[in-house]
Design a protein around this motif. Structure first.
Motif, short mmCIF file in Angstrom:
data_model
loop_
_atom_site.label_atom_id
_atom_site.label_comp_id
_atom_site.label_asym_id
_atom_site.label_seq_id
_atom_site.Cartn_x
_atom_site.Cartn_y
_atom_site.Cartn_z
N GLU A 1 -66.12 -13.71 -22.94
CA GLU A 1 -66.45 -14.91 -23.73
C GLU A 1 -67.97 -15.06 -23.88
O GLU A 1 -68.47 -15.32 -24.97
N TYR A 2 -68.71 -14.89 -22.79
CA TYR A 2 -70.17 -14.97 -22.85
C TYR A 2 -70.73 -13.88 -23.75
O TYR A 2 -71.66 -14.11 -24.53
N ALA A 3 -70.19 -12.68 -23.64
CA ALA A 3 -70.67 -11.57 -24.45
C ALA A 3 -70.51 -11.87 -25.93
O ALA A 3 -71.41 -11.59 -26.73
N THR A 4 -69.39 -12.46 -26.28
CA THR A 4 -69.14 -12.83 -27.68
C THR A 4 -70.07 -13.96 -28.12
O THR A 4 -70.70 -13.88 -29.18
N GLN A 5 -70.18 -15.00 -27.30
CA GLN A 5 -71.02 -16.16 -27.64
C GLN A 5 -72.49 -15.79 -27.75
O GLN A 5 -73.20 -16.27 -28.65
N LEU A 6 -72.98 -14.96 -26.84
CA LEU A 6 -74.41 -14.66 -26.76
C LEU A 6 -74.79 -13.34 -27.42
O LEU A 6 -75.98 -13.00 -27.45
N ALA A 7 -73.80 -12.61 -27.93
CA ALA A 7 -74.02 -11.30 -28.54
C ALA A 7 -74.80 -10.37 -27.60
O ALA A 7 -75.78 -9.74 -27.99
N LEU A 8 -74.32 -10.31 -26.36
CA LEU A 8 -74.93 -9.45 -25.35
C LEU A 8 -73.90 -8.49 -24.78
O LEU A 8 -72.72 -8.84 -24.69
N PRO A 9 -74.32 -7.32 -24.34
CA PRO A 9 -73.39 -6.40 -23.69
C PRO A 9 -73.09 -6.85 -22.26
O PRO A 9 -73.82 -7.65 -21.68
N VAL A 10 -72.00 -6.30 -21.72
CA VAL A 10 -71.62 -6.58 -20.34
C VAL A 10 -71.91 -5.35 -19.49
O VAL A 10 -71.57 -4.22 -19.87
N VAL A 11 -72.54 -5.59 -18.34
CA VAL A 11 -72.75 -4.55 -17.34
C VAL A 11 -71.92 -4.95 -16.12
O VAL A 11 -72.13 -6.03 -15.54
N TYR A 12 -70.97 -4.10 -15.78
CA TYR A 12 -70.06 -4.35 -14.67
C TYR A 12 -70.59 -3.62 -13.44
O TYR A 12 -70.73 -2.40 -13.46
N ILE A 13 -70.91 -4.37 -12.40
CA ILE A 13 -71.41 -3.79 -11.16
C ILE A 13 -70.24 -3.74 -10.16
O ILE A 13 -69.76 -4.78 -9.71
N ALA A 14 -69.79 -2.54 -9.88
CA ALA A 14 -68.67 -2.33 -8.96
C ALA A 14 -69.22 -2.02 -7.58
O ALA A 14 -69.99 -1.07 -7.40
N THR A 15 -68.83 -2.81 -6.58
CA THR A 15 -69.35 -2.63 -5.23
C THR A 15 -68.44 -1.78 -4.35
O THR A 15 -68.86 -1.37 -3.27
N ALA A 16 -67.23 -1.54 -4.79
CA ALA A 16 -66.26 -0.82 -3.95
C ALA A 16 -66.60 0.66 -3.86
O ALA A 16 -67.12 1.26 -4.80
N GLU A 17 -66.27 1.23 -2.71
CA GLU A 17 -66.38 2.67 -2.50
C GLU A 17 -65.00 3.15 -2.07
O GLU A 17 -64.31 2.48 -1.31
N ALA A 18 -64.63 4.33 -2.53
CA ALA A 18 -63.30 4.87 -2.26
C ALA A 18 -63.28 5.61 -0.93
O ALA A 18 -63.42 6.83 -0.87
N PHE A 19 -63.09 4.85 0.15
CA PHE A 19 -63.06 5.45 1.48
C PHE A 19 -61.69 6.02 1.83
O PHE A 19 -61.56 6.79 2.77
N ASP A 20 -60.65 5.61 1.09
CA ASP A 20 -59.31 6.11 1.36
C ASP A 20 -58.49 6.09 0.06
O ASP A 20 -58.97 5.59 -0.97
N ASP A 21 -57.29 6.63 0.09
CA ASP A 21 -56.46 6.74 -1.11
C ASP A 21 -56.08 5.38 -1.68
O ASP A 21 -56.04 5.19 -2.90
N GLU A 22 -55.82 4.42 -0.81
CA GLU A 22 -55.44 3.09 -1.28
C GLU A 22 -56.59 2.46 -2.05
O GLU A 22 -56.40 1.87 -3.12
N MET A 23 -57.83 2.59 -1.55
CA MET A 23 -58.98 2.02 -2.25
C MET A 23 -59.24 2.78 -3.55
O MET A 23 -59.61 2.18 -4.55
N LYS A 24 -59.01 4.08 -3.57
CA LYS A 24 -59.13 4.85 -4.81
C LYS A 24 -58.19 4.30 -5.87
O LYS A 24 -58.56 4.14 -7.03
N SER A 25 -56.98 3.97 -5.47
CA SER A 25 -55.98 3.42 -6.38
C SER A 25 -56.42 2.05 -6.90
O SER A 25 -56.29 1.76 -8.10
N ARG A 26 -56.94 1.22 -6.03
CA ARG A 26 -57.44 -0.10 -6.45
C ARG A 26 -58.57 0.03 -7.47
O ARG A 26 -58.61 -0.69 -8.47
N ILE A 27 -59.49 0.94 -7.18
CA ILE A 27 -60.62 1.14 -8.09
C ILE A 27 -60.12 1.60 -9.46
O ILE A 27 -60.58 1.10 -10.50
N GLU A 28 -59.21 2.53 -9.49
CA GLU A 28 -58.66 3.03 -10.76
C GLU A 28 -57.97 1.91 -11.53
O GLU A 28 -58.11 1.80 -12.75
#
Length: 174
Positions: free
Chosen positions: A24-51
């Motif tokens: 919504e902000y991106a549309t209103q302000l005509a700005l791109p979105v940068v998504y900062i992901a903090t997770a690291e895939a330490f195991d298969d379950e976290m890999k699945s969550r990240i995907e």
């Protein structure tokens, strides 16, 4: 600029709400979105969550996988944009337990960045204070640090939204 904290429990709908707000902000302000992901895939379950998370957000959004180096990643974003950080809880966990980073120093660097940034920022975090006091010292330290981080970010934020069962409830709006 706007700083929105979106907080809730596991599977409360906080990430979905934060992503909708970013769009919504991106549309209103005509700005791109940068998504900062903090997770690291330490195991298969976290890999699945990240995907799973990767498939829910628009392909046109730039994604930066910061891991515990959140502030360094944020400082590298120079162009005006909407920054969505998902999530502070995973960042805290990685700093405290996987990377052995000086948490107080890193937290202060982050709060300083958040206070001075000119970007629109949406932050996702977990509310961990609704349960009983954990029985071990490590879990108690994590719960305490998460609660203090959430309080510090909420003080800086212009908007705080609590999500439960996929329903957002605005707690603070400046």
């Amino acid at each position: 600029m706007k700083k929105n904290l979106v907080i809730g429990g596991v599977r409360s709908g906080k990430s979905r709400y934060a992503e909708q707000t970013a769009q919504e902000y991106a549309t209103q302000l005509a700005l791109p979105v940068v998504y900062i992901a903090t997770a690291e895939a330490f195991d298969d379950e976290m890999k699945s969550r990240i995907e799973r998370h990767k498939h829910t957000r628009p392909k046109r959004w730039q994604t930066i996988e910061s891991g515990p180096k959140l502030v360094d990643s944020l400082n590298a974003v120079e162009e005006p944009c909407i920054i969505l950080i998902d999530c502070l809880t995973v960042w805290l966990n990685n700093c405290l337990y996987y990377q052995q980073i000086d948490w107080q120093e890193e937290k202060q660097r982050f709060l300083d960045w958040l206070t001075r940034t000119k970007h629109v920022v949406i932050l996702v975090s977990n509310e961990v204070g609704f349960s009983i006091t954990p029985s071990n010292a490590l879990a108690r330290q994590f719960a305490d640090e998460q609660g203090w981080l959430n309080q510090d970010v909420a003080r800086i934020a212009s908007t705080v939204t609590f999500t439960i069962a996929g329903i957002p409830h605005e707690l603070k709006h400046d």
